[in-house]
Design a protein around this motif. Sequence first.
Motif, PDB file in Angstrom:
ATOM      1  N   GLU A   1       0.833  -1.194   0.000  1.00  0.00           N
ATOM      2  CA  GLU A   1       0.000   0.000   0.000  1.00  0.00           C
ATOM      3  C   GLU A   1       0.871   1.249   0.000  1.00  0.00           C
ATOM      4  OE1 GLU A   1      -2.374  -0.237   3.518  1.00  0.00           O
ATOM      5  OE2 GLU A   1      -0.682   0.073   4.881  1.00  0.00           O
ATOM      6  N   GLN A   2       0.299   2.361  -0.439  1.00  0.00           N
ATOM      7  CA  GLN A   2       1.032   3.617  -0.467  1.00  0.00           C
ATOM      8  C   GLN A   2       1.418   4.029   0.954  1.00  0.00           C
ATOM      9  OE1 GLN A   2       2.013   5.460  -2.957  1.00  0.00           O
ATOM     10  NE2 GLN A   2       0.666   5.143  -4.715  1.00  0.00           N
ATOM     11  N   ALA A   3       2.638   4.504   1.115  1.00  0.00           N
ATOM     12  CA  ALA A   3       3.060   5.040   2.411  1.00  0.00           C
ATOM     13  C   ALA A   3       2.254   6.299   2.712  1.00  0.00           C
ATOM     14  CB  ALA A   3       4.548   5.343   2.388  1.00  0.00           C
ATOM     15  N   GLY A   4       2.011   6.553   3.993  1.00  0.00           N
ATOM     16  CA  GLY A   4       1.257   7.728   4.393  1.00  0.00           C
ATOM     17  C   GLY A   4       2.093   8.995   4.330  1.00  0.00           C
ATOM     18  N   PRO A   5       1.463  10.152   4.534  1.00  0.00           N
ATOM     19  CA  PRO A   5       2.182  11.431   4.472  1.00  0.00           C
ATOM     20  C   PRO A   5       3.351  11.527   5.450  1.00  0.00           C
ATOM     21  CG  PRO A   5      -0.185  11.794   4.410  1.00  0.00           C
ATOM     22  CD  PRO A   5       0.015  10.335   4.713  1.00  0.00           C
ATOM     23  N   ASP A   6       3.276  10.819   6.579  1.00  0.00           N
ATOM     24  CA  ASP A   6       4.371  10.884   7.556  1.00  0.00           C
ATOM     25  C   ASP A   6       5.702  10.436   6.957  1.00  0.00           C
ATOM     26  OD1 ASP A   6       2.569  11.762   9.369  1.00  0.00           O
ATOM     27  OD2 ASP A   6       2.672  10.046  10.721  1.00  0.00           O
ATOM     28  N   ALA A   7       5.653   9.607   5.917  1.00  0.00           N
ATOM     29  CA  ALA A   7       6.891   9.122   5.294  1.00  0.00           C
ATOM     30  C   ALA A   7       7.576  10.217   4.479  1.00  0.00           C
ATOM     31  CB  ALA A   7       6.579   7.926   4.396  1.00  0.00           C
ATOM     32  N   TYR A   8       6.860  11.321   4.208  1.00  0.00           N
ATOM     33  CA  TYR A   8       7.402  12.365   3.331  1.00  0.00           C
ATOM     34  C   TYR A   8       7.577  13.710   4.041  1.00  0.00           C
ATOM     35  CZ  TYR A   8       5.686   8.898  -0.015  1.00  0.00           C
ATOM     36  OH  TYR A   8       5.422   7.720  -0.696  1.00  0.00           O
TER      37      TYR A   8
ATOM     38  N   VAL B   1      10.105  10.644  -4.476  1.00  0.00           N
ATOM     39  CA  VAL B   1      10.257   9.201  -4.640  1.00  0.00           C
ATOM     40  C   VAL B   1       9.121   8.536  -3.871  1.00  0.00           C
ATOM     41  CG1 VAL B   1      11.700   7.181  -4.275  1.00  0.00           C
ATOM     42  CG2 VAL B   1      12.765   9.366  -4.860  1.00  0.00           C
ATOM     43  N   TRP B   2       8.235   7.852  -4.571  1.00  0.00           N
ATOM     44  CA  TRP B   2       7.073   7.242  -3.927  1.00  0.00           C
ATOM     45  C   TRP B   2       7.478   5.970  -3.179  1.00  0.00           C
ATOM     46  CZ3 TRP B   2       2.082   9.245  -3.956  1.00  0.00           C
ATOM     47  CH2 TRP B   2       1.886  10.354  -4.771  1.00  0.00           C
ATOM     48  N   LYS B   3       6.881   5.778  -2.015  1.00  0.00           N
ATOM     49  CA  LYS B   3       7.226   4.645  -1.168  1.00  0.00           C
ATOM     50  C   LYS B   3       6.022   3.720  -0.979  1.00  0.00           C
ATOM     51  CE  LYS B   3      10.487   7.562   1.384  1.00  0.00           C
ATOM     52  NZ  LYS B   3      10.829   8.142   2.713  1.00  0.00           N
TER      53      LYS B   3
ATOM     54  N   VAL C   1       0.745  -7.201  -9.354  1.00  0.00           N
ATOM     55  CA  VAL C   1       1.900  -8.107  -9.402  1.00  0.00           C
ATOM     56  C   VAL C   1       3.167  -7.332  -9.745  1.00  0.00           C
ATOM     57  CG1 VAL C   1       2.901 -10.140 -10.528  1.00  0.00           C
ATOM     58  CG2 VAL C   1       0.450 -10.077 -10.004  1.00  0.00           C
ATOM     59  N   ASP C   2       3.059  -6.381 -10.673  1.00  0.00           N
ATOM     60  CA  ASP C   2       4.235  -5.615 -11.076  1.00  0.00           C
ATOM     61  C   ASP C   2       4.867  -4.877  -9.899  1.00  0.00           C
ATOM     62  OD1 ASP C   2       4.117  -6.445 -13.664  1.00  0.00           O
ATOM     63  OD2 ASP C   2       3.347  -4.570 -14.497  1.00  0.00           O
ATOM     64  N   GLU C   3       4.041  -4.338  -9.006  1.00  0.00           N
ATOM     65  CA  GLU C   3       4.597  -3.579  -7.890  1.00  0.00           C
ATOM     66  C   GLU C   3       5.355  -4.470  -6.913  1.00  0.00           C
ATOM     67  OE1 GLU C   3       1.330  -1.531  -6.075  1.00  0.00           O
ATOM     68  OE2 GLU C   3       0.463  -3.324  -5.167  1.00  0.00           O
ATOM     69  N   ILE C   4       4.962  -5.734  -6.812  1.00  0.00           N
ATOM     70  CA  ILE C   4       5.708  -6.675  -5.967  1.00  0.00           C
ATOM     71  C   ILE C   4       7.078  -6.952  -6.589  1.00  0.00           C
ATOM     72  CG2 ILE C   4       5.790  -9.054  -5.098  1.00  0.00           C
ATOM     73  CD1 ILE C   4       2.761  -8.947  -4.821  1.00  0.00           C
ATOM     74  N   LEU C   5       7.107  -7.142  -7.907  1.00  0.00           N
ATOM     75  CA  LEU C   5       8.370  -7.394  -8.592  1.00  0.00           C
ATOM     76  C   LEU C   5       9.307  -6.194  -8.440  1.00  0.00           C
ATOM     77  CD1 LEU C   5       7.039  -9.021 -11.906  1.00  0.00           C
ATOM     78  CD2 LEU C   5       7.792 -10.167  -9.806  1.00  0.00           C
ATOM     79  N   GLU C   6       8.774  -4.989  -8.530  1.00  0.00           N
ATOM     80  CA  GLU C   6       9.586  -3.787  -8.363  1.00  0.00           C
ATOM     81  C   GLU C   6      10.006  -3.601  -6.910  1.00  0.00           C
ATOM     82  OE1 GLU C   6       7.561  -0.453 -10.044  1.00  0.00           O
ATOM     83  OE2 GLU C   6       7.405  -1.352 -12.036  1.00  0.00           O
ATOM     84  N   PHE C   7       9.129  -3.957  -5.982  1.00  0.00           N
ATOM     85  CA  PHE C   7       9.425  -3.815  -4.553  1.00  0.00           C
ATOM     86  C   PHE C   7      10.640  -4.658  -4.167  1.00  0.00           C
ATOM     87  CE2 PHE C   7       8.582  -4.824  -0.014  1.00  0.00           C
ATOM     88  CZ  PHE C   7       8.468  -3.538   0.494  1.00  0.00           C
TER      89      PHE C   7
ATOM     90  N   TRP D   1      -4.029   9.740  -4.058  1.00  0.00           N
ATOM     91  CA  TRP D   1      -3.233  10.043  -2.851  1.00  0.00           C
ATOM     92  C   TRP D   1      -2.988  11.546  -2.757  1.00  0.00           C
ATOM     93  CZ3 TRP D   1       0.948  12.376  -0.835  1.00  0.00           C
ATOM     94  CH2 TRP D   1       1.484  11.904   0.358  1.00  0.00           C
ATOM     95  N   LEU D   2      -2.506  12.145  -3.845  1.00  0.00           N
ATOM     96  CA  LEU D   2      -2.176  13.567  -3.820  1.00  0.00           C
ATOM     97  C   LEU D   2      -3.392  14.423  -3.485  1.00  0.00           C
ATOM     98  CD1 LEU D   2       0.137  13.753  -6.971  1.00  0.00           C
ATOM     99  CD2 LEU D   2       0.842  14.104  -4.597  1.00  0.00           C
ATOM    100  N   LEU D   3      -4.514  14.129  -4.121  1.00  0.00           N
ATOM    101  CA  LEU D   3      -5.724  14.906  -3.889  1.00  0.00           C
ATOM    102  C   LEU D   3      -6.269  14.657  -2.483  1.00  0.00           C
ATOM    103  CD1 LEU D   3      -8.493  15.596  -6.421  1.00  0.00           C
ATOM    104  CD2 LEU D   3      -9.153  14.852  -4.149  1.00  0.00           C
TER     105      LEU D   3
END
Length: 357
Positions: free
Chosen positions: A46-53, A79-81, A121-127, A175-177
């Motif tokens: 899942e997308q990291a929350g705002p606290d990560a940025y 850089v998205w986490k 699936v692609d995001e797991i491979l990239e992760f 996420w941004l909005l």
Amino acid sequence: MQLWIAEKPSVAKAICAELGIVKKGAGFNECKGGNTVTWCFGHLLEQAGPDAYTPDDVPVTKKGGKIWRMQDLPIFPSVWKLNVKPDRGVKTQLRTIKTLLTKADSIVNCGDPDREGQLLVDEILEFYKCRKPVSRFWVSAQDPASIKKGLKSLKPNSQFQGMKLAALGRSRADWLLGMNLTRALTLTHGAKERKLIAVGRVQTPTLALVAERDRTIKNFKAVPYFVIKAEVSGGRGSFTALWKPSDQQEGLDSEGRLVNSAVAKSLSDKLKPTKTAVIRTTETVAKKLAQPRAFSLADIQLEASNKYGFSAQETLDTCQSLYEIHKAASYPRSDCQYLPESQFNDAPKVLAAIAKT
């Protein structure tokens, strides 16, 4: 070893049934021909929350999260986490997939045939920074015939990168909005009442439509208006004619309705004595009704609601069951109203099966 990563256990089960299971493991199955099948449970990341940025020196609340401050907005990650979802089963399955990725020579993305299925699936491979060859397994139904065709017609995963990017763009836009506007409005308009003002790309305009409709109904004032009709009969039959006002007609409102009762009575009294009429023009238009297409999810939800009173979720659950368990329907989570061309030759068999049951 070729590793097949399915979006959910039901898809993995259908693939294993055709490949042939040799040995069952914890979170995966070893199959014939050097194939191993594993699975996800939807999105495992899942997308990291705002606290990560936000800066590390932001004060922390009693619950451990960073406080919300206007000076930190807007938040635009350079850089998205991604984070692993905080679920024990998810963490265990991801460890299994990570171990299998290190042993695999090649990977097959078996996500559902849509944007999210591709990204999932692609995001797991990239992760896990996997750089091994990746193929794409793409089927729109889970019946044995469709699965067999999918196994024989794998395509390079790179051909589907556009779909992954579309899903990624949707996710990041949400996420941004949502994160920025929710914080901004909560800090400016909800701080005194300590009230959260949530904003979402879908929920906010939908709520606006509902609120506007509710306001219109609340402020609605009935306005009586008049319609003048004439029953006309002749040698070929009869029909009802409607009086159509001219642009200069008195007694009309802004929507062109006749609302002045005195004008309506005057017109009616004037027309009543008329015994004959002349048809000045007629027009015959030939129209064609196309064959109905397959249901999109939105259309079948509307139909089921009108006919049976089903909620949208009840219809989706039913369609999902027909797709996953009974193998009687194509992939339901789609707006596409066409079946793949690869299924065209199966039509006689499908129709014969329907006729028997």
